[in-house]
Scaffold this active site. Structure first.
Site, PDB file in Angstrom:
ATOM      1  N   TYR A  97      29.141  34.313  -8.307  1.00 12.53           N
ATOM      2  CA  TYR A  97      30.075  34.628  -7.219  1.00 12.53           C
ATOM      3  C   TYR A  97      30.927  35.854  -7.526  1.00 12.53           C
ATOM      4  O   TYR A  97      31.591  36.399  -6.656  1.00 12.53           O
ATOM      5  CB  TYR A  97      30.993  33.439  -6.929  1.00 12.53           C
ATOM      6  N   LYS A 130      19.746  26.575 -15.881  1.00 11.33           N
ATOM      7  CA  LYS A 130      18.309  26.761 -15.626  1.00 11.33           C
ATOM      8  C   LYS A 130      17.777  27.695 -16.707  1.00 11.33           C
ATOM      9  O   LYS A 130      17.350  28.820 -16.427  1.00 11.33           O
ATOM     10  CB  LYS A 130      18.094  27.369 -14.227  1.00 11.33           C
ATOM     11  N   ASP A 172      18.124  21.584 -11.360  1.00 10.34           N
ATOM     12  CA  ASP A 172      17.362  20.912 -10.296  1.00 10.34           C
ATOM     13  C   ASP A 172      17.112  19.448 -10.660  1.00 10.34           C
ATOM     14  O   ASP A 172      17.256  18.550  -9.828  1.00 10.34           O
ATOM     15  CB  ASP A 172      16.043  21.651 -10.003  1.00 10.34           C
ATOM     16  N   ASP A 216      29.154  24.103  -7.843  1.00 13.77           N
ATOM     17  CA  ASP A 216      29.475  24.062  -6.416  1.00 13.77           C
ATOM     18  C   ASP A 216      28.539  23.045  -5.723  1.00 13.77           C
ATOM     19  O   ASP A 216      28.973  22.175  -4.963  1.00 13.77           O
ATOM     20  CB  ASP A 216      29.258  25.477  -5.849  1.00 13.77           C
ATOM     21  N   ASP A 226      29.319  18.740  -4.765  1.00 11.97           N
ATOM     22  CA  ASP A 226      29.203  18.249  -3.384  1.00 11.97           C
ATOM     23  C   ASP A 226      28.248  17.055  -3.299  1.00 11.97           C
ATOM     24  O   ASP A 226      28.471  16.129  -2.516  1.00 11.97           O
ATOM     25  CB  ASP A 226      28.758  19.358  -2.434  1.00 11.97           C
TER      26      ASP A 226
END
Ligand code: NAD
Length: 373
Positions: free
Chosen positions: A143, A194, A227, A251, A255
């Protein structure tokens, strides 16, 4: 007698002041019953600050925040401020606080109270008793990484670019928060990236492993691809205690974990910064939800996320884990007794207002105290 600590309350806009009022009741309860004082200061933030001072946060409030032991933040924003310039918008106040307090670690617990296990979209037995802490890196990663932007290509098409960058220091300081928190929880950290496809992920894995080898071998460390973590969170969330991860993956994963718990009105959060020489971290505690203009002023807001944010402050900034447990137990009892604000209402339960919910939590604090907790 414990020294008074400085807590700055910034209720903000919309339901912010409504849920903060109920949190004040809980703070007053501790102040009176346990003779442990807080030096409480309250000030304006967001739209409320803009209305009076023409800025979403004044330098005076910034200074108070920097000099406090913890900031309790309600919520900011609302339709009255939608047309302001970007730099004047209420939400800028929160970004400025995060930046100037150097809050790089975002803590999002996902706790499922037994009485609300039915409210999750997952099967009850998968979420009952759940207590996970997701630690998301907040000030770096994709970001913020450079280069970024959208550029025109010579073939007339366009290209969008964002860059994931992490350096050793950013990874280590977040890793330390994760291992420290795990040491007062169930002593298990999952580091999530990852590293199979991203060099920044590989560095993340290596630095976390090195930190662990050097300092934290009393904790259990697992590495997991992001993942797989997303899948495991909905398959068997009980396998996790603390998850530490990048800004982007945090992020998304926070959620997912929020959804495990049911309602936005139940979710607290904390953001932590660097440790001072005295060993304290700068900190800001806030509910995950916003100012909820659709229900503000109607006594419908659930104050539990705000109250649990205060209990996180007790645990992580004020070294009062026992008092944090007391609040969590009081919340559990109120829910068990069937009291519900509208957002978590279920058949056969008693609908209560924001204020009634605050009063019920204080009543149960009294009860717990009389039972010797
Ligand atoms: P929101 O979180 O305010 O509301 C989303 C939905 O959840 C609404 O239907 C609301 O009624 C409900 N809700 C939220 N908190 C609740 C509570 N405690 N009890 C019961 N129901 C609750 O998100 P939004 O509607 O996208 O944003 C509204 C305003 O809040 C916007 O101006 C936005 O920019 C701002 N916002 C601020 C913050 C913050 O201050 N940290 C965070 C998110 C959004």
């Amino acid at each position: 007698m414990v020294n008074n600590r400085k807590v700055l309350m910034l209720p903000g806009d919309g339901i912010g002041p409504e849920v903060m009022d109920q949190t004040k009741k809980v703070i007053d309860w501790f102040d009176k019953k346990l003779e442990v004082g807080f030096d409480l200061e309250e000030d304006l933030i967001g739209g409320a600050s803009y209305d009076v001072h023409n800025v979403p946060v004044t330098e005076k409030v910034m200074e108070k925040a920097i000099n406090s032991d913890g900031v309790l933040f309600g919520a900011v924003g609302g339709p009255d401020y939608d047309n302001l310039d970007f730099s004047d918008k209420p939400e800028r106040a929160l970004l400025k606080l995060r930046k100037e307090l150097g809050l790089f670690a975002n803590l999002r617990p996902a706790i499922v109270f037994d009485a609300l296990a039915d409210a999750s979209s997952l099967k009850k037995d998968i979420v009952t008793g759940l207590d996970i802490m997701i630690i998301r890196e907040l000030t770096g990663g994709i970001y913020f990484g450079e280069p970024r932007g959208i550029r025109n290509l010579s073939n007339g098409k366009r290209e969008g670019i964002n860059t994931e960058v992490y350096n050793t220091d950013e990874i280590i300081r977040l890793g330390e928060v994760a291992f420290e928190l795990a040491s007062i929880r169930r002593k298990l950290v999952h580091s999530v990236e990852k590293s199979n496809v991203m060099e920044s992920g590989l560095l993340w894995r290596e630095e976390i492993q090195k930190l662990y080898d050097e300092k934290y071998q009393g904790i259990n460390l697992e590495h997991m691809y992001a993942d797989n973590c997303a899948m495991q969170l909905v398959r068997d969330p009980h396998q996790f205690d603390v998850i530490v991860t990048t800004n982007l993956f945090g992020d998304l994963l926070s959620d997912i974990s929020a959804q495990l718990t049911g309602s936005l009105g139940m979710l607290p959060s904390a953001s932590l910064g660097e440790k001072s020489d005295e060993g304290y971290r700068k900190s800001l505690y806030e509910p995950v939800h916003g100012s909820a203009p659709d229900i503000s002023g109607q006594g419908k807001a659930n104050p539990i996320a705000m109250i649990l944010s205060f209990s996180m402050m007790l645990r992580y900034s004020l070294e009062r884990a026992n008092d944090a447990v007391l609040i969590e137990k009081a919340v559990e009892m109120v829910l068990k007794n069937g009291f519900r604000t509208a957002d978590i209402m279920q058949n056969g339960k008693t609908l209560v207002s924001t204020e009634q919910m605050g009063l019920e939590i204080c009543k149960n604090l009294d009860k717990l105290e009389s039972e010797g907790y």
